[in-house]
Design an enzyme around this catalytic site. Structure first.
Site, PDB file in Angstrom:
ATOM      1  N   LYS A 287     -67.928  10.462   8.050  1.00  0.00           N
ATOM      2  CA  LYS A 287     -67.351   9.879   6.821  1.00  0.00           C
ATOM      3  C   LYS A 287     -67.026   8.411   7.041  1.00  0.00           C
ATOM      4  O   LYS A 287     -66.884   7.943   8.174  1.00  0.00           O
ATOM      5  CB  LYS A 287     -66.082  10.632   6.385  1.00  0.00           C
ATOM      6  CG  LYS A 287     -64.895  10.559   7.372  1.00  0.00           C
ATOM      7  CD  LYS A 287     -63.974   9.373   7.201  1.00  0.00           C
ATOM      8  CE  LYS A 287     -62.884   9.328   8.268  1.00  0.00           C
ATOM      9  NZ  LYS A 287     -62.324   8.045   8.591  1.00  0.00           N
TER      10      LYS A 287
ATOM     11  N   VAL B  23     -68.443   8.108  18.726  1.00  0.00           N
ATOM     12  CA  VAL B  23     -67.159   8.742  19.092  1.00  0.00           C
ATOM     13  C   VAL B  23     -66.018   7.718  19.030  1.00  0.00           C
ATOM     14  O   VAL B  23     -66.210   6.548  19.384  1.00  0.00           O
ATOM     15  CB  VAL B  23     -67.274   9.363  20.508  1.00  0.00           C
ATOM     16  CG1 VAL B  23     -65.941   9.922  20.983  1.00  0.00           C
ATOM     17  CG2 VAL B  23     -68.338  10.450  20.511  1.00  0.00           C
TER      18      VAL B  23
ATOM     19  N   GLY C 287     -65.794  11.935  13.657  1.00  0.00           N
ATOM     20  CA  GLY C 287     -66.802  12.691  14.406  1.00  0.00           C
ATOM     21  C   GLY C 287     -66.279  14.014  14.961  1.00  0.00           C
ATOM     22  O   GLY C 287     -66.935  15.061  14.831  1.00  0.00           O
TER      23      GLY C 287
ATOM     24  N   ASP D 254     -58.019  15.208   9.484  1.00  0.00           N
ATOM     25  CA  ASP D 254     -59.224  14.992   8.666  1.00  0.00           C
ATOM     26  C   ASP D 254     -60.090  16.249   8.545  1.00  0.00           C
ATOM     27  O   ASP D 254     -61.099  16.228   7.830  1.00  0.00           O
ATOM     28  CB  ASP D 254     -60.087  13.870   9.269  1.00  0.00           C
ATOM     29  CG  ASP D 254     -59.541  12.483   8.955  1.00  0.00           C
ATOM     30  OD1 ASP D 254     -58.700  12.377   8.041  1.00  0.00           O
ATOM     31  OD2 ASP D 254     -59.955  11.522   9.622  1.00  0.00           O
TER      32      ASP D 254
HETATM   33  P1  ATP Z   1     -60.961   9.734  12.775  1.00  0.00           P
HETATM   34  O1  ATP Z   1     -61.887   8.941  11.907  1.00  0.00           O
HETATM   35  O2  ATP Z   1     -60.721  11.135  12.289  1.00  0.00           O
HETATM   36  O3  ATP Z   1     -59.726   9.015  13.168  1.00  0.00           O
HETATM   37  P2  ATP Z   1     -62.578   9.035  15.003  1.00  0.00           P
HETATM   38  O4  ATP Z   1     -63.949   9.019  14.422  1.00  0.00           O
HETATM   39  O5  ATP Z   1     -61.904   7.716  15.158  1.00  0.00           O
HETATM   40  O6  ATP Z   1     -61.710  10.018  14.151  1.00  0.00           O
HETATM   41  P3  ATP Z   1     -63.463  10.950  16.905  1.00  0.00           P
HETATM   42  O7  ATP Z   1     -64.898  10.594  17.102  1.00  0.00           O
HETATM   43  O8  ATP Z   1     -63.159  12.138  16.098  1.00  0.00           O
HETATM   44  O9  ATP Z   1     -62.629   9.706  16.388  1.00  0.00           O
HETATM   45  O10 ATP Z   1     -62.816  11.065  18.371  1.00  0.00           O
HETATM   46  C1  ATP Z   1     -61.427  11.116  18.528  1.00  0.00           C
HETATM   47  C2  ATP Z   1     -61.151  11.744  19.874  1.00  0.00           C
HETATM   48  O11 ATP Z   1     -61.513  13.118  19.837  1.00  0.00           O
HETATM   49  C3  ATP Z   1     -61.949  11.104  21.000  1.00  0.00           C
HETATM   50  O12 ATP Z   1     -61.039  10.635  21.952  1.00  0.00           O
HETATM   51  C4  ATP Z   1     -62.802  12.205  21.554  1.00  0.00           C
HETATM   52  O13 ATP Z   1     -62.810  12.175  22.952  1.00  0.00           O
HETATM   53  C5  ATP Z   1     -62.160  13.500  21.040  1.00  0.00           C
HETATM   54  N1  ATP Z   1     -63.130  14.578  20.689  1.00  0.00           N
HETATM   55  C6  ATP Z   1     -62.965  15.879  20.915  1.00  0.00           C
HETATM   56  N2  ATP Z   1     -64.015  16.585  20.470  1.00  0.00           N
HETATM   57  C7  ATP Z   1     -64.878  15.724  19.938  1.00  0.00           C
HETATM   58  C8  ATP Z   1     -66.140  15.862  19.309  1.00  0.00           C
HETATM   59  N3  ATP Z   1     -66.717  17.055  19.134  1.00  0.00           N
HETATM   60  N4  ATP Z   1     -66.739  14.755  18.853  1.00  0.00           N
HETATM   61  C9  ATP Z   1     -66.132  13.535  19.004  1.00  0.00           C
HETATM   62  N5  ATP Z   1     -64.956  13.356  19.596  1.00  0.00           N
HETATM   63  C10 ATP Z   1     -64.308  14.426  20.075  1.00  0.00           C
END
Ligand code: ATP
Length: 287
Positions: free
Chosen positions: A11, A97, A103, A138
């Protein structure tokens, strides 16, 4: 059914406002969520002769096994419904990530849906969302997807009409950003400019692309950009390459640009790729 494969879409936030802080440290938000075509693929296979959950993933940056949000989601339903069988989760990650694209949350949402179907749990969307919010704010939105207003800590969702069609350029300079740190630092920022959330909702409901792009705003930019000026530079470059509007998504560092022209969007993507080969760049659409 032995195996199920689902896509888990990323998203962006067309607007993000923070309107309060709760005593437990959580923040009350008002965010316009929009899913985009960049997606992970999650396959869950039943393992009738085993009892544990095993994860196979293509991405070394993603936490392995128990700490992975997809595993956590599957483990939650396994425990709650006393599922004795084991599972094998194959996760192909394409969403960057710690990039503000949810993600981890979208993988968790896909895992909840997959386990619900695979083991015929017959959980309603509302029940899945209640499990989802215990995994991450989220996750309920990721179960719903599309265009939506997200409020509370992210658990109060109002589906909106589909946002105007356009082309989306995503650029991430590969700086991982901790969402938790950004929210903690937000409290120290003195004067904050709040996005016009109701205005962007009105623009979306009129299918008014120009008004929507004029109202893209993310309150978290005031915390993240001073520490990561490259984000402002990416926004500037996108605008010079013909984007109609640009914004940092979530807590960053992904920046998106919206384009009415597919050619301009493709051309801008190639320019970013050519000049920053180690960055993440994708051109996609709203889904
Ligand atoms: P948001 O937009 O919801 O704040 P984000 O995109 O900034 O999330 P994510 O990619 O969801 O961040 O990663 C946040 C943390 O979750 C990371 O530190 C990662 O190590 C951990 N994590 C655990 N499982 C997963 C996964 N399946 N995919 C990505 N990150 C993961």
């Amino acid at each position: 059914m032995e195996t199920i494969t689902l896509y888990a879409y990323g998203k962006i936030n067309l607007a993000l406002d923070v309107i309060g802080r709760r005593p437990n440290g959580y923040h009350d938000v008002r965010m316009i969520m929009q899913s985009v075509g960049v997606r992970d693929t999650l396959t869950i296979k039943r393992r009738p002769l085993a009892n544990d959950i095993r994860l196979i993933s293509n991405f070394t940056e993603v936490p392995n096994q128990k700490d992975n949000l997809a595993v956590k989601a599957a483990a939650l339903l396994k425990k709650e419904f006393s599922i004795s069988e084991g599972m094998e989760i194959t996760l192909t990650k394409r969403i960057p990530v710690a990039a503000g694209m949810a993600g981890g949350s979208t993988d968790a949402a896909a895992a909840l849906k997959a386990v619900n179907t695979l083991f015929s749990l017959n959980l309603t969307e509302k029940q899945l969302a209640a499990y989802g919010v215990s995994l991450g704010a989220d996750v309920p939105y990721c179960l719903l997807s599309g265009t939506a207003l997200s409020e509370g800590i992210g658990e109060i969702l109002t589906p909106l009409s589909k946002a105007p069609e356009c082309h989306v350029l995503l650029v991430n300079p590969r700086i991982p950003i901790s969402t938790k740190d950004v929210y903690e630092h937000l409290d120290a920022v003195e004067s904050l400019s709040h996005p016009d959330i109701d205005g962007i909702i009105a623009a979306i409901s009129r299918n008014d692309y120009t008004a929507m792009t004029a109202k893209l705003e993310n309150i978290l930019e005031s915390v993240v950009i001073p520490k990561n000026p490259v984000i402002a530079k990416i926004k500037e470059t996108m605008l010079s390459l013909g984007a109609d509007g640009t914004l940092m998504s979530g807590s960053g560092a992904t920046v998106f640009g919206l384009f009415s022209s597919q050619e301009r969007c493709h051309a801008a993507a190639w320019k970013f790729r050519a000049e920053n080969s180690n960055w993440y760049t994708a051109d996609t659409v709203f889904v």
